[in-house]
Enzyme design. Sequence first.
Site, PDB file in Angstrom:
ATOM      1  N   TYR A 140      20.891  32.334  49.227  1.00 31.56           N
ATOM      2  CA  TYR A 140      20.524  31.404  50.301  1.00 31.56           C
ATOM      3  C   TYR A 140      20.693  32.082  51.663  1.00 31.56           C
ATOM      4  O   TYR A 140      19.772  32.070  52.502  1.00 31.56           O
ATOM      5  CB  TYR A 140      21.390  30.134  50.235  1.00 31.56           C
ATOM      6  CG  TYR A 140      21.327  29.317  51.502  1.00 31.56           C
ATOM      7  CD1 TYR A 140      20.183  28.589  51.818  1.00 31.56           C
ATOM      8  CD2 TYR A 140      22.394  29.297  52.409  1.00 31.56           C
ATOM      9  CE1 TYR A 140      20.101  27.865  52.994  1.00 31.56           C
ATOM     10  CE2 TYR A 140      22.324  28.570  53.584  1.00 31.56           C
ATOM     11  CZ  TYR A 140      21.176  27.855  53.875  1.00 31.56           C
ATOM     12  OH  TYR A 140      21.093  27.151  55.050  1.00 31.56           O
ATOM     13  N   LYS A 161      17.861  33.368  54.836  1.00 27.11           N
ATOM     14  CA  LYS A 161      17.897  33.080  56.277  1.00 27.11           C
ATOM     15  C   LYS A 161      17.785  34.388  57.067  1.00 27.11           C
ATOM     16  O   LYS A 161      17.015  34.485  58.029  1.00 27.11           O
ATOM     17  CB  LYS A 161      19.181  32.327  56.644  1.00 27.11           C
ATOM     18  CG  LYS A 161      19.258  30.918  56.055  1.00 27.11           C
ATOM     19  CD  LYS A 161      18.130  30.044  56.571  1.00 27.11           C
ATOM     20  CE  LYS A 161      18.093  28.673  55.944  1.00 27.11           C
ATOM     21  NZ  LYS A 161      16.881  27.921  56.249  1.00 27.11           N
ATOM     22  N   SER A 221      21.081  29.894  60.090  1.00 30.63           N
ATOM     23  CA  SER A 221      22.415  29.409  59.751  1.00 30.63           C
ATOM     24  C   SER A 221      23.468  30.400  60.216  1.00 30.63           C
ATOM     25  O   SER A 221      23.235  31.617  60.215  1.00 30.63           O
ATOM     26  CB  SER A 221      22.497  29.259  58.235  1.00 30.63           C
ATOM     27  OG  SER A 221      23.823  29.096  57.835  1.00 30.63           O
TER      28      SER A 221
HETATM   29  P1  NAD Z   1      17.725  18.800  53.566  1.00 33.26           P
HETATM   30  O1  NAD Z   1      17.681  19.250  52.143  1.00 33.26           O
HETATM   31  O2  NAD Z   1      18.257  17.445  53.864  1.00 33.26           O
HETATM   32  O3  NAD Z   1      16.261  18.915  54.216  1.00 33.26           O
HETATM   33  C1  NAD Z   1      15.323  19.884  53.820  1.00 33.26           C
HETATM   34  C2  NAD Z   1      14.013  19.155  53.548  1.00 33.26           C
HETATM   35  O4  NAD Z   1      13.027  20.108  53.173  1.00 33.26           O
HETATM   36  C3  NAD Z   1      14.108  18.143  52.405  1.00 33.26           C
HETATM   37  O5  NAD Z   1      13.604  16.910  52.846  1.00 33.26           O
HETATM   38  C4  NAD Z   1      13.245  18.747  51.294  1.00 33.26           C
HETATM   39  O6  NAD Z   1      12.611  17.734  50.525  1.00 33.26           O
HETATM   40  C5  NAD Z   1      12.269  19.581  52.091  1.00 33.26           C
HETATM   41  N1  NAD Z   1      11.691  20.742  51.394  1.00 33.26           N
HETATM   42  C6  NAD Z   1      12.324  21.739  50.733  1.00 33.26           C
HETATM   43  N2  NAD Z   1      11.443  22.643  50.289  1.00 33.26           N
HETATM   44  C7  NAD Z   1      10.211  22.211  50.683  1.00 33.26           C
HETATM   45  C8  NAD Z   1       8.894  22.716  50.531  1.00 33.26           C
HETATM   46  N3  NAD Z   1       8.658  23.859  49.872  1.00 33.26           N
HETATM   47  N4  NAD Z   1       7.873  22.022  51.062  1.00 33.26           N
HETATM   48  C9  NAD Z   1       8.081  20.866  51.734  1.00 33.26           C
HETATM   49  N5  NAD Z   1       9.313  20.340  51.909  1.00 33.26           N
HETATM   50  C10 NAD Z   1      10.356  21.011  51.389  1.00 33.26           C
HETATM   51  O7  NAD Z   1      18.535  19.915  54.379  1.00 33.26           O
HETATM   52  P2  NAD Z   1      19.070  19.910  55.884  1.00 33.26           P
HETATM   53  O8  NAD Z   1      20.554  19.887  55.838  1.00 33.26           O
HETATM   54  O9  NAD Z   1      18.346  18.916  56.693  1.00 33.26           O
HETATM   55  O10 NAD Z   1      18.662  21.384  56.308  1.00 33.26           O
HETATM   56  C11 NAD Z   1      17.445  21.658  56.995  1.00 33.26           C
HETATM   57  C12 NAD Z   1      17.351  23.154  57.234  1.00 33.26           C
HETATM   58  O11 NAD Z   1      18.495  23.599  57.964  1.00 33.26           O
HETATM   59  C13 NAD Z   1      17.307  23.987  55.953  1.00 33.26           C
HETATM   60  O12 NAD Z   1      16.412  25.062  56.150  1.00 33.26           O
HETATM   61  C14 NAD Z   1      18.721  24.500  55.831  1.00 33.26           C
HETATM   62  O13 NAD Z   1      18.790  25.716  55.128  1.00 33.26           O
HETATM   63  C15 NAD Z   1      19.116  24.679  57.296  1.00 33.26           C
HETATM   64  N6  NAD Z   1      20.580  24.639  57.520  1.00 33.26           N
HETATM   65  C16 NAD Z   1      21.283  23.539  57.103  1.00 33.26           C
HETATM   66  C17 NAD Z   1      22.677  23.527  57.288  1.00 33.26           C
HETATM   67  C18 NAD Z   1      23.501  22.354  56.821  1.00 33.26           C
HETATM   68  O14 NAD Z   1      24.718  22.492  56.736  1.00 33.26           O
HETATM   69  N7  NAD Z   1      22.911  21.184  56.524  1.00 33.26           N
HETATM   70  C19 NAD Z   1      23.325  24.611  57.914  1.00 33.26           C
HETATM   71  C20 NAD Z   1      22.561  25.692  58.335  1.00 33.26           C
HETATM   72  C21 NAD Z   1      21.179  25.698  58.136  1.00 33.26           C
HETATM   73  N1  UFG Z   2      36.116  22.201  51.937  1.00 25.78           N
HETATM   74  C1  UFG Z   2      37.183  21.662  51.249  1.00 25.78           C
HETATM   75  N2  UFG Z   2      36.921  20.753  50.267  1.00 25.78           N
HETATM   76  C2  UFG Z   2      35.658  20.355  49.953  1.00 25.78           C
HETATM   77  C3  UFG Z   2      34.560  20.910  50.668  1.00 25.78           C
HETATM   78  C4  UFG Z   2      34.842  21.848  51.653  1.00 25.78           C
HETATM   79  O1  UFG Z   2      38.343  22.006  51.500  1.00 25.78           O
HETATM   80  O2  UFG Z   2      35.488  19.541  49.037  1.00 25.78           O
HETATM   81  C5  UFG Z   2      36.392  23.164  53.032  1.00 25.78           C
HETATM   82  C6  UFG Z   2      35.764  24.544  52.813  1.00 25.78           C
HETATM   83  O3  UFG Z   2      36.632  25.352  52.071  1.00 25.78           O
HETATM   84  C7  UFG Z   2      35.555  25.003  54.263  1.00 25.78           C
HETATM   85  C8  UFG Z   2      35.263  23.711  55.020  1.00 25.78           C
HETATM   86  O4  UFG Z   2      35.781  22.661  54.203  1.00 25.78           O
HETATM   87  O5  UFG Z   2      36.742  25.560  54.760  1.00 25.78           O
HETATM   88  C9  UFG Z   2      33.770  23.464  55.257  1.00 25.78           C
HETATM   89  O6  UFG Z   2      33.070  23.564  54.023  1.00 25.78           O
HETATM   90  P1  UFG Z   2      31.558  23.074  53.856  1.00 25.78           P
HETATM   91  O7  UFG Z   2      31.210  23.261  52.415  1.00 25.78           O
HETATM   92  O8  UFG Z   2      31.409  21.727  54.435  1.00 25.78           O
HETATM   93  O9  UFG Z   2      30.745  24.063  54.798  1.00 25.78           O
HETATM   94  P2  UFG Z   2      30.626  25.650  54.795  1.00 25.78           P
HETATM   95  O10 UFG Z   2      31.121  26.122  56.125  1.00 25.78           O
HETATM   96  O11 UFG Z   2      31.217  26.258  53.593  1.00 25.78           O
HETATM   97  O12 UFG Z   2      29.036  25.874  54.699  1.00 25.78           O
HETATM   98  C10 UFG Z   2      28.107  25.139  55.490  1.00 25.78           C
HETATM   99  C11 UFG Z   2      26.790  25.029  54.719  1.00 25.78           C
HETATM  100  C12 UFG Z   2      26.200  26.418  54.575  1.00 25.78           C
HETATM  101  C13 UFG Z   2      25.986  27.005  55.955  1.00 25.78           C
HETATM  102  C14 UFG Z   2      27.303  27.031  56.718  1.00 25.78           C
HETATM  103  C15 UFG Z   2      27.032  27.470  58.144  1.00 25.78           C
HETATM  104  O13 UFG Z   2      27.021  24.455  53.437  1.00 25.78           O
HETATM  105  O14 UFG Z   2      24.949  26.339  53.920  1.00 25.78           O
HETATM  106  O15 UFG Z   2      27.895  25.731  56.745  1.00 25.78           O
HETATM  107  O16 UFG Z   2      28.198  27.568  58.846  1.00 25.78           O
HETATM  108  F1  UFG Z   2      25.533  28.275  55.841  1.00 25.78           F
END
Ligand code: NAD
Ligand code: UFG
Length: 331
Positions: A148, A152, A124
């Site tokens: 969290y 990572k 991330s």
């Molecule tokens: P998500 O929660 O939709 O998907 C994660 C999946 O992993 C889920 O289906 C959950 O059921 C499964 N899971 C969790 N723990 C498990 C375990 N121990 N065994 C088997 N399955 C398990 O999340 P996502 O947004 O698709 O994110 C996927 C990955 O990308 C995560 O590692 C997350 O940290 C990373 N990531 C996401 C974002 C974001 O903004 N969505 C940003 C940066 C990194």
């Molecule tokens: N924001 C609002 N109102 C809301 C939600 C968000 O104003 O209700 C703003 C936040 O302050 C930020 C922007 O929208 O400025 C984006 O916020 P998000 O919560 O959508 O995303 P973040 O960038 O805070 O975090 C996300 C994931 C993290 C990941 C990161 C990587 O949630 O887990 O992106 O860039 F690490």
Amino acid sequence: MNILVTGGAGYIGSHTCIALVKAGHSVIIADNLSNSKSKTVMKIMDIVEEGVNFHKIDVTEEVAVEMIFRNYNIDGVIHFAGLKAAGESVEKPIEYYYNNLVSTMVLTKVCQKYGVNRFVFSSSATVYGDNNVPFVENMELLPTTNPYGETKAMSERILTDIANANPLFSVALLRYFNPVGAHESGLIGESPNGIPNNLMPYVTQVAKGKLETLRVFGNDYPTVDGTGVRDYIHVLDLAEGHVAALVNLTKGVHVYNLGTGKGTSVLELVNAFELANGVGIPYEIVERRHGDIASCYADATKAKRELGWVAKRDLITMCRDAWRFEKNYKE
Ligand code: NAD
Ligand code: UFG
């Protein structure tokens, strides 16, 4: 290739399974459904018009993971499974460290045992902390404000040490920026439990009337209009980035930013959403959210240079696809 996709029923994993099958690979999903539903797997099959293998297992359980490696000739692993709510991780540090670190260790241990040397990891942009934008892969990582983010950074370190010890191991550490949007079919997308933490799902739920008003967290940041700037990337572009990383993987550790390289403020995103969908988004400015940084966007040149991958879909497409999914979505 036969690719084990952990967390493949989740938001990014499900879109990546589609991209993998489209590129000719076979997919084996391992997911404990802690944050996803089995019907998503059915929808993946509807979209790709072929079967995918699904195993409801917890990837922290070595015996269950090993069973999969025994049953399939696995060529590579994409490890999405993890807990991902930064705020929640402050309340539940043990759950986050256990799930996110043990899963990485179990998977790599079993990979070593079965000679599987291709590993792609979901990292991330949060590992950059409060560095100056744009974030470049070789920047020193700064402490994040929550467990969290630490999971990572630590997983990156674990995977790097394994690659240093085993010259056959190839690992891609993919640092995602802000994935949004959904598959153009409207069948799969992001459906967070409870009130969304992230901006785009909050906006789509306001558009649907499920939530009343968007709260914009702060308008006094040093950005174009004072609201937070992020690098929003269409989840299908992100999915295609995984296929590119997997296919081009060579021995050793390779770190890639998966972002567009463009920053967009909260108000710019709201305007784009209104323009794309013809729906008004009422909002109010409230206090900054604890732990937020002003700006976060990628230098995305390394992935272009080495993987030939660039994000192709624009902000209007992201907003349109996110809204199509939300409109169709039933609990
Ligand atoms: P998500 O929660 O939709 O998907 C994660 C999946 O992993 C889920 O289906 C959950 O059921 C499964 N899971 C969790 N723990 C498990 C375990 N121990 N065994 C088997 N399955 C398990 O999340 P996502 O947004 O698709 O994110 C996927 C990955 O990308 C995560 O590692 C997350 O940290 C990373 N990531 C996401 C974002 C974001 O903004 N969505 C940003 C940066 C990194
Ligand atoms: N924001 C609002 N109102 C809301 C939600 C968000 O104003 O209700 C703003 C936040 O302050 C930020 C922007 O929208 O400025 C984006 O916020 P998000 O919560 O959508 O995303 P973040 O960038 O805070 O975090 C996300 C994931 C993290 C990941 C990161 C990587 O949630 O887990 O992106 O860039 F690490």
